[in-house]
Design a protein around this motif. Structure first.
Motif, PDB file in Angstrom:
ATOM      1  N   GLU A 288     -15.580  -0.566  -2.530  1.00 50.86           N
ATOM      2  CA  GLU A 288     -14.502   0.407  -2.660  1.00 50.86           C
ATOM      3  C   GLU A 288     -13.902   0.709  -1.291  1.00 50.86           C
ATOM      4  N   ARG A 289     -12.584   0.663  -1.231  1.00 53.24           N
ATOM      5  CA  ARG A 289     -11.907   0.928   0.042  1.00 53.24           C
ATOM      6  C   ARG A 289     -12.244   2.337   0.556  1.00 53.24           C
ATOM      7  N   ALA A 290     -12.379   3.281  -0.339  1.00 61.51           N
ATOM      8  CA  ALA A 290     -12.711   4.655   0.070  1.00 61.51           C
ATOM      9  C   ALA A 290     -14.056   4.691   0.785  1.00 61.51           C
ATOM     10  N   PHE A 291     -15.013   3.888   0.310  1.00 59.89           N
ATOM     11  CA  PHE A 291     -16.331   3.861   0.953  1.00 59.89           C
ATOM     12  C   PHE A 291     -16.238   3.248   2.352  1.00 59.89           C
ATOM     13  N   LEU A 292     -15.536   2.119   2.466  1.00 53.27           N
ATOM     14  CA  LEU A 292     -15.341   1.484   3.771  1.00 53.27           C
ATOM     15  C   LEU A 292     -14.686   2.451   4.743  1.00 53.27           C
ATOM     16  N   ASN A 293     -13.647   3.122   4.302  1.00 57.58           N
ATOM     17  CA  ASN A 293     -12.935   4.047   5.182  1.00 57.58           C
ATOM     18  C   ASN A 293     -13.783   5.256   5.566  1.00 57.58           C
ATOM     19  N   GLU A 294     -14.628   5.700   4.651  1.00 50.07           N
ATOM     20  CA  GLU A 294     -15.480   6.842   4.967  1.00 50.07           C
ATOM     21  C   GLU A 294     -16.491   6.482   6.051  1.00 50.07           C
ATOM     22  N   VAL A 295     -17.023   5.256   6.003  1.00 47.23           N
ATOM     23  CA  VAL A 295     -17.944   4.803   7.057  1.00 47.23           C
ATOM     24  C   VAL A 295     -17.242   4.845   8.418  1.00 47.23           C
ATOM     25  N   ILE A 296     -16.001   4.372   8.447  1.00 48.14           N
ATOM     26  CA  ILE A 296     -15.227   4.372   9.696  1.00 48.14           C
ATOM     27  C   ILE A 296     -14.940   5.802  10.137  1.00 48.14           C
ATOM     28  N   TYR A 297     -14.520   6.638   9.196  1.00 45.24           N
ATOM     29  CA  TYR A 297     -14.164   8.031   9.502  1.00 45.24           C
ATOM     30  C   TYR A 297     -15.320   8.793  10.139  1.00 45.24           C
ATOM     31  N   LEU A 298     -16.503   8.649   9.579  1.00 39.83           N
ATOM     32  CA  LEU A 298     -17.647   9.422  10.061  1.00 39.83           C
ATOM     33  C   LEU A 298     -17.969   9.109  11.516  1.00 39.83           C
ATOM     34  N   ARG A 299     -17.908   7.825  11.880  1.00 39.86           N
ATOM     35  CA  ARG A 299     -18.223   7.463  13.264  1.00 39.86           C
ATOM     36  C   ARG A 299     -17.088   7.890  14.203  1.00 39.86           C
ATOM     37  N   VAL A 300     -15.848   7.694  13.799  1.00 40.43           N
ATOM     38  CA  VAL A 300     -14.717   8.098  14.631  1.00 40.43           C
ATOM     39  C   VAL A 300     -14.747   9.598  14.875  1.00 40.43           C
ATOM     40  N   ARG A 301     -15.014  10.356  13.832  1.00 45.46           N
ATOM     41  CA  ARG A 301     -15.068  11.807  13.986  1.00 45.46           C
ATOM     42  C   ARG A 301     -16.206  12.205  14.933  1.00 45.46           C
ATOM     43  N   GLN A 306     -17.644  14.649  20.038  1.00 44.88           N
ATOM     44  CA  GLN A 306     -18.416  14.685  21.282  1.00 44.88           C
ATOM     45  C   GLN A 306     -17.504  14.913  22.476  1.00 44.88           C
ATOM     46  N   VAL A 307     -16.322  14.295  22.451  1.00 47.78           N
ATOM     47  CA  VAL A 307     -15.355  14.545  23.525  1.00 47.78           C
ATOM     48  C   VAL A 307     -14.912  16.009  23.484  1.00 47.78           C
ATOM     49  N   HIS A 308     -14.625  16.509  22.290  1.00 51.72           N
ATOM     50  CA  HIS A 308     -14.210  17.911  22.131  1.00 51.72           C
ATOM     51  C   HIS A 308     -15.262  18.858  22.694  1.00 51.72           C
ATOM     52  N   GLN A 309     -16.515  18.568  22.425  1.00 56.77           N
ATOM     53  CA  GLN A 309     -17.600  19.416  22.912  1.00 56.77           C
ATOM     54  C   GLN A 309     -17.653  19.422  24.439  1.00 56.77           C
ATOM     55  N   ARG A 339      -6.125  14.737  15.147  1.00 57.25           N
ATOM     56  CA  ARG A 339      -5.451  16.025  14.892  1.00 57.25           C
ATOM     57  C   ARG A 339      -6.377  16.980  14.150  1.00 57.25           C
ATOM     58  N   GLU A 340      -7.195  16.429  13.278  1.00 50.64           N
ATOM     59  CA  GLU A 340      -8.159  17.242  12.526  1.00 50.64           C
ATOM     60  C   GLU A 340      -9.209  17.842  13.462  1.00 50.64           C
ATOM     61  N   VAL A 341      -9.659  17.061  14.454  1.00 48.87           N
ATOM     62  CA  VAL A 341     -10.715  17.510  15.367  1.00 48.87           C
ATOM     63  C   VAL A 341     -10.175  18.460  16.427  1.00 48.87           C
ATOM     64  N   PHE A 342      -9.022  18.120  17.010  1.00 48.11           N
ATOM     65  CA  PHE A 342      -8.519  18.886  18.154  1.00 48.11           C
ATOM     66  C   PHE A 342      -7.484  19.936  17.770  1.00 48.11           C
TER      67      PHE A 342
END
Length: 404
Positions: A288-301, A306-309, A339-342
């Protein structure tokens, strides 16, 4: 006619090794004469772990750069990264002698030495000492204090330091090619020279250079370098997550990330599937594309958080917002996550426009190596005005002598 100087910048990254040859003119323009790249092997999280393999890759990139530029490269500005790189701000204070009322060049040099005298972690060495501002009798943001009437002079400095053994290893690897190292530069500071203009620095901006194994960042406030550092996570970690989640080879995971992946998963239609293949092209199945994208999202976030911190307390004062550069900034939807993080404006940026071989090198993955050329140009322009240049020479001599 404006004087021109040819420089070479070398970035030994986790994903690629890049050699850039540039012609810098006194009027501030840069012409790229040639770029040589090679896939990077033997590097992990921005640090060399296999010298022999890196030598082979470096030689490949060097030959290509020389062929494209028609320049024989003998000296390079070496860009470095890694989780060992940290920074600190320090202020030095100097009171003028009782019989003196005007600030002299010697007074400025004295307060600089006081400001730079910061206890560093064991086995660390100062890579950059950047003047943020001078304070004259309590008046801040003084750019040129020499000749002013005063009783007290303070210097505010941003100091970047890194692990001496790790930097020595990088220099040793380059010298065995053989190439001479003109200076060692933090990749984040190099990239910022071509990603952030003067206005962005003055308004306040955070630049994040997202590479294969690291995320270098620099933050400017009121035109002053305020925070810099490195998170030892990057695009390779995203690919590893995909490989583990889907049980496929790393190379296929990397390709899947680039061609099919996105950092946005919540709006993916249900039932949207992505075909998964092995290295031979054999179809292993679908995911599922949603699953693939969620894996990417979690690591990117995780990387961005960590930079934000590390920049806590300064994020709200960045009118120019966040600038994303580096190869991994090309990921679809990464600006949405940022944009979501910062919680502010996010710009995906390559290097500033340069003339030369082709506009391809305005691609964000070349920001740091082209930034090395700009850094070299700035350093050369400042030489006539820097009486402490010998300090730089001594620092490089110490590094190189141990690395031989």
């Amino acid at each position: 006619m404006a004087k021109t100087t040819i420089y070479a910048g070398l970035e030994i990254g986790t994903s690629k090794i890049c050699v850039v040859v540039g012609e810098a003119k006194r009027d501030g323009t840069i012409k790229i004469l040639g770029v040589g790249t090679a896939p990077s092997r033997g590097v992990r999280k921005g640090e060399i772990v296999d010298f022999d393999t890196v030598h082979t890759c470096l030689n490949d990139a060097l030959v290509r750069a020389e062929d494209y530029s028609d320049v024989m490269i003998r000296n390079v500005f070496l860009g470095v990264s890694g989780g060992h790189i940290e920074s600190v701000n320090n202020r030095g204070c100097y009171r003028l002698p009782a019989d003196q009322s005007e600030i002299t060049e010697d007074d400025v040099e004295e307060v600089k030495e006081i400001a730079r005298n910061v206890p560093a972690p064991q086995d660390s060495i100062s890579m950059h000492s950047v003047t943020r501002q001078y304070i004259v009798d309590g008046v801040e943001a003084v750019r040129q204090p020499i000749g002013r009437q005063a009783r007290q002079l303070e210097a505010d400095y941003h100091i970047v330091h890194g692990s001496l053994p790790r930097i020595q290893n990088s220099i040793k690897c380059v010298k065995e090619v053989p190439l001479e190292v003109e200076d060692v530069v933090f990749n984040g500071i190099a990239a910022a020279q071509v990603v952030l203009n003067r206005e962005a620095k003055r308004e306040g901006a955070l630049m994040i250079d997202l590479g294969g194994g690291t995320a270098d960042f620099v933050l400017y406030e009121d035109g002053m370098l305020t925070i810099s550092g490195c998170v030892p996570l990057g695009g390779d970690h995203i690919s590893q997550d995909i490989a583990m989640a889907l049980q496929i080879p790393h190379g296929r995971a990397e390709a899947l990330k680039i061609t099919e992946g996105s950092c946005v998963y919540e709006d993916v239609p249900p039932g949207d599937m992505v075909r998964v293949e092995d290295d031979t092209g054999y179809v292993l199945g679908e995911v599922e594309r949603a699953f693939l994208n969620e894996v990417i999202y979690l690591r990117v976030r995780e990387i961005l958080e960590q930079v934000h911190q590390r920049c806590e307390g300064h994020i709200g004062r960045l009118a120019a917002g966040v600038y994303l550069t580096g190869g991994s900034s090309l990921l679809k939807g990464i600006d949405v996550v940022a944009r979501e993080v910062f919680g502010m404006k996010v710009t995906r940026a390559g290097s500033a426009p340069v003339s030369g071989v082709t506009a391809t090198f305005e691609n964000p993955q070349f920001s740091a190596p082209i930034g090395l050329i700009r850094y070299a140009q700035i350093l050369d322009q400042e030489k006539p005005f820097l009486s402490p240049l010998k300090r730089l020479a001594h620092r490089m001599a110490d590094l190189l002598s141990v690395a031989i």
